[in-house]
Scaffold this motif. Structure first.
Motif, PDB file in Angstrom:
ATOM      1  N   LYS A   1     -26.155 -15.549  38.506  1.00 51.88           N
ATOM      2  CA  LYS A   1     -27.177 -15.147  39.463  1.00 51.88           C
ATOM      3  C   LYS A   1     -28.591 -15.249  38.888  1.00 51.88           C
ATOM      4  N   SER A   2     -28.745 -15.288  37.571  1.00 49.18           N
ATOM      5  CA  SER A   2     -30.060 -15.381  36.939  1.00 49.18           C
ATOM      6  C   SER A   2     -30.211 -16.723  36.232  1.00 49.18           C
ATOM      7  N   HIS A   3     -31.473 -17.140  36.034  1.00 46.67           N
ATOM      8  CA  HIS A   3     -31.716 -18.284  35.169  1.00 46.67           C
ATOM      9  C   HIS A   3     -31.221 -17.942  33.763  1.00 46.67           C
ATOM     10  N   LEU A   4     -30.679 -18.928  33.082  1.00 41.42           N
ATOM     11  CA  LEU A   4     -30.195 -18.747  31.714  1.00 41.42           C
ATOM     12  C   LEU A   4     -30.936 -19.684  30.779  1.00 41.42           C
ATOM     13  N   VAL A   5     -31.090 -19.250  29.536  1.00 41.59           N
ATOM     14  CA  VAL A   5     -31.501 -20.152  28.466  1.00 41.59           C
ATOM     15  C   VAL A   5     -30.360 -20.154  27.462  1.00 41.59           C
ATOM     16  N   MET A   6     -29.990 -21.343  27.006  1.00 42.36           N
ATOM     17  CA  MET A   6     -28.783 -21.445  26.194  1.00 42.36           C
ATOM     18  C   MET A   6     -28.962 -22.448  25.064  1.00 42.36           C
ATOM     19  N   ALA A   7     -28.658 -22.019  23.856  1.00 44.55           N
ATOM     20  CA  ALA A   7     -28.542 -22.915  22.711  1.00 44.55           C
ATOM     21  C   ALA A   7     -27.068 -23.221  22.539  1.00 44.55           C
ATOM     22  N   GLY A   8     -26.706 -24.474  22.679  1.00 46.46           N
ATOM     23  CA  GLY A   8     -25.292 -24.829  22.611  1.00 46.46           C
ATOM     24  C   GLY A   8     -25.081 -26.178  21.978  1.00 46.46           C
ATOM     25  N   GLY A   9     -25.527 -26.344  20.743  1.00 47.59           N
ATOM     26  CA  GLY A   9     -25.360 -27.613  20.055  1.00 47.59           C
ATOM     27  C   GLY A   9     -23.977 -27.731  19.449  1.00 47.59           C
ATOM     28  N   THR A  10     -22.963 -27.732  20.318  1.00 45.02           N
ATOM     29  CA  THR A  10     -21.572 -27.656  19.868  1.00 45.02           C
ATOM     30  C   THR A  10     -20.841 -28.977  20.092  1.00 45.02           C
ATOM     31  N   PHE A  11     -19.778 -29.193  19.337  1.00 43.74           N
ATOM     32  CA  PHE A  11     -18.979 -30.407  19.470  1.00 43.74           C
ATOM     33  C   PHE A  11     -18.209 -30.432  20.786  1.00 43.74           C
ATOM     34  N   ILE A  12     -17.768 -29.260  21.237  1.00 47.66           N
ATOM     35  CA  ILE A  12     -17.114 -29.120  22.532  1.00 47.66           C
ATOM     36  C   ILE A  12     -18.116 -28.467  23.473  1.00 47.66           C
ATOM     37  N   ASP A  13     -18.433 -29.114  24.574  1.00 45.91           N
ATOM     38  CA  ASP A  13     -19.444 -28.599  25.488  1.00 45.91           C
ATOM     39  C   ASP A  13     -19.068 -27.204  25.992  1.00 45.91           C
ATOM     40  N   GLY A  14     -19.945 -26.232  25.734  1.00 47.00           N
ATOM     41  CA  GLY A  14     -19.694 -24.866  26.182  1.00 47.00           C
ATOM     42  C   GLY A  14     -18.811 -24.054  25.264  1.00 47.00           C
ATOM     43  N   SER A  15     -18.464 -24.604  24.121  1.00 48.15           N
ATOM     44  CA  SER A  15     -17.565 -23.893  23.198  1.00 48.15           C
ATOM     45  C   SER A  15     -18.315 -22.766  22.508  1.00 48.15           C
ATOM     46  N   THR A  16     -18.042 -21.544  22.935  1.00 47.70           N
ATOM     47  CA  THR A  16     -18.717 -20.405  22.318  1.00 47.70           C
ATOM     48  C   THR A  16     -17.956 -19.872  21.116  1.00 47.70           C
ATOM     49  N   SER A  17     -16.922 -20.574  20.676  1.00 44.38           N
ATOM     50  CA  SER A  17     -16.345 -20.236  19.378  1.00 44.38           C
ATOM     51  C   SER A  17     -17.098 -20.970  18.266  1.00 44.38           C
ATOM     52  N   GLU A  18     -17.827 -22.030  18.639  1.00 45.47           N
ATOM     53  CA  GLU A  18     -18.820 -22.593  17.743  1.00 45.47           C
ATOM     54  C   GLU A  18     -20.097 -21.761  17.913  1.00 45.47           C
ATOM     55  N   LEU A  19     -21.050 -21.928  17.023  1.00 48.47           N
ATOM     56  CA  LEU A  19     -22.261 -21.112  17.095  1.00 48.47           C
ATOM     57  C   LEU A  19     -23.076 -21.455  18.334  1.00 48.47           C
ATOM     58  N   SER A  20     -23.375 -20.435  19.127  1.00 50.24           N
ATOM     59  CA  SER A  20     -24.240 -20.609  20.290  1.00 50.24           C
ATOM     60  C   SER A  20     -25.018 -19.322  20.513  1.00 50.24           C
ATOM     61  N   ALA A  21     -26.038 -19.410  21.351  1.00 54.10           N
ATOM     62  CA  ALA A  21     -26.821 -18.229  21.721  1.00 54.10           C
ATOM     63  C   ALA A  21     -27.370 -18.459  23.118  1.00 54.10           C
ATOM     64  N   ASP A  22     -27.296 -17.447  23.936  1.00 46.13           N
ATOM     65  CA  ASP A  22     -27.798 -17.584  25.299  1.00 46.13           C
ATOM     66  C   ASP A  22     -28.149 -16.221  25.856  1.00 46.13           C
ATOM     67  N   GLY A  23     -28.774 -16.223  27.005  1.00 52.42           N
ATOM     68  CA  GLY A  23     -29.101 -14.968  27.653  1.00 52.42           C
ATOM     69  C   GLY A  23     -29.743 -15.203  29.000  1.00 52.42           C
ATOM     70  N   PRO A  24     -29.555 -14.271  29.931  1.00 50.52           N
ATOM     71  CA  PRO A  24     -30.201 -14.379  31.238  1.00 50.52           C
ATOM     72  C   PRO A  24     -31.675 -14.000  31.146  1.00 50.52           C
ATOM     73  N   LEU A  25     -32.486 -14.669  31.931  1.00 45.72           N
ATOM     74  CA  LEU A  25     -33.928 -14.384  31.957  1.00 45.72           C
ATOM     75  C   LEU A  25     -34.177 -13.155  32.834  1.00 45.72           C
ATOM     76  N   ARG A  26     -33.798 -12.009  32.324  1.00 45.88           N
ATOM     77  CA  ARG A  26     -34.033 -10.738  32.998  1.00 45.88           C
ATOM     78  C   ARG A  26     -34.130  -9.655  31.934  1.00 45.88           C
ATOM     79  N   GLU A  27     -34.822  -8.582  32.273  1.00 43.67           N
ATOM     80  CA  GLU A  27     -34.981  -7.488  31.316  1.00 43.67           C
ATOM     81  C   GLU A  27     -33.624  -6.902  30.954  1.00 43.67           C
TER      82      GLU A  27
END
Length: 409
Positions: free
Chosen positions: A354-380
């Motif tokens: 429901k919110s805009h997201l910013v996501m760091a996901g330089g992973t070998f498998i697209d969207g793989s959050t078992s590899e290092l990633s960081a993200d968050g919704p643009l809301r307080e």
């Protein structure tokens, strides 16, 4: 103290914590190896079957191994699940019928399930559209289960109680296995026929037990998170009581086919290898989380969990306090990712959220959050959710850049 010295001090302070994590990794790996041995997994199981996927010996042994590892009667491990949300949705559609009630007891579910349930969106076949009622228990002000309300919440029509193990995008403690055991016990005392279904995403192998070992009827999750060990290229799983797993599988395929169909598309070896690697990968991610919490807490940022708190999933929240810092943090992580390091993450919409997201996901498998990633919704309050990490040293390198990017609180 400069950034490098801060990290070195944190690493030294966490020596004992890291050793405790290694002990847990060993125990979980022993459980995985026992299942591989008991079901006589061999190289012949790597051969794939095309078309309908009938009589796929590799898929069958993978299901049995996975079920044993999870302490469940049965499992369905499939590349046809496009995400953890898809696997969870299949369990809900498989078990619930018109007139039934679904009760969420850990506050609102993860964003991507809102349209599945029908509390957001235009229907398109949501549970609400099929006449399934939804109710949720809010958490206490401290973000914990409201045990008093839970003790009287289950009604005769409550067919399924939904328990989200991880905090998701909420600033609350994730649930421990002991918490889940207590919830299940309370639910079953009120109505033994109510199904206890767990969103197990991000929690697999963090502790030395899984929810199905403490009475949960169903668990579901993604293979590009913990149990795929960063090796599985796609897919998800369901595990639990055999009849309920079959019901869920009938929603993935169709009634009459259920668990019997689904070509593995030559992915069986990767899924088995990923399961073997999973305890180690989860252990490394937990070390990275402790390190992240330790450093950013020292910089004055609120963190969840706290640096020394026991881990209940592989997510570490950092409350950065502004959209600018959240974007800067994610860009720093991206710059020290193996794939797409030259890219600058920017806030954007994403299907299901429901919110805009910013996501760091330089992973070998697209969207793989078992590899290092960081993200968050643009809301307080603008929280960066750090996830995964195949080795804690990679997390440490990326953190140097992230600290420099956002500075002290």
């Amino acid at each position: 103290m400069n950034t490098h010295s801060q990290l070195e001090a944190a690493e030294k302070a966490l020596t004992f914590t890291f050793a405790k994590i290694d002990t847990k990794v060993k125990k979980n790996l022993q459980r995985v190896l026992q299942a591989f041995r008991d079901h006589k997994v061999g190289a012949h199981h790597f051969a794939g079957v095309s078309g309908y996927g009938h009589d796929d010996l590799g898929r069958q042994v993978l299901d049995r191994v996975f079920a044993q590892v999870m302490g469940a009667e049965a499992a369905a491990v499939r590349v046809q699940f496009v995400s953890g949300t898809h696997a969870i949705a299949s369990t809900l559609y498989g078990v619930l019928r018109p007139g039934d009630e679904m009760l969420a007891v850990a506050g609102p579910p993860y964003d991507t399930l809102e349209e599945v349930i029908g509390v957001r969106g235009q229907g398109q076949g949501s549970l609400k559209e099929f006449g399934i009622h939804y109710r949720q228990l809010e958490l206490t002000k401290a973000g914990t289960i409201n045990w008093q309300m839970l003790g009287k919440a289950v009604q005769p029509q409550t067919r399924l109680v939904f328990i989200q193990r991880s905090c998701g995008y909420d600033w609350r403690p994730s649930l421990s296995i002991d918490d889940i055991a207590r919830i299940v016990e309370s639910v079953k005392q009120q109505n033994p026929n109510t199904v206890c279904c767990i969103d197990n995403c991000y929690g697999e192998f963090v502790e030395d037990r899984e929810p199905t070992m403490v009475g949960a009827d169903l668990i579901a999750g993604s293979l590009i998170k913990n149990p795929g060990g960063t090796i599985a290229t796609a897919g998800g799983y369901i595990a639990g009581k055999a009849d309920l797993v079959e019901q869920a599988a009938c929603r993935l395929t169709s009634p009459g086919i259920g668990l019997a169909g689904g070509a593995t598309l030559d992915q069986t070896r990767l899924m088995l290898q990923g399961l073997f690697l999973a305890p180690q990968m989860v252990g490394e991610a937990m070390k990275g989380n402790h390190l992240t919490a330790h450093v950013f807490s020292a910089l004055g940022y609120p963190v969840n969990p706290s640096p020394d708190a026991p881990r209940r999933d592989v997510i570490q929240g950092i409350q950065l306090g502004s959209a600018e810092k959240l974007v800067a943090f994610c860009r720093a992580i991206q710059q020290y990712s193996p794939i797409g390091a030259y890219l600058d993450p920017a806030p954007a919409t994403m299907p299901g959220y429901k919110s805009h997201l910013v996501m760091a996901g330089g992973t070998f498998i697209d969207g793989s959050t078992s590899e290092l990633s960081a993200d968050g919704p643009l809301r307080e309050p603008y929280v960066a959710f750090c996830q995964g990490g195949t080795h804690w040293t990679h997390v440490a390198i990326a953190l140097e850049a992230a600290i420099a990017a956002v500075g002290p609180a």
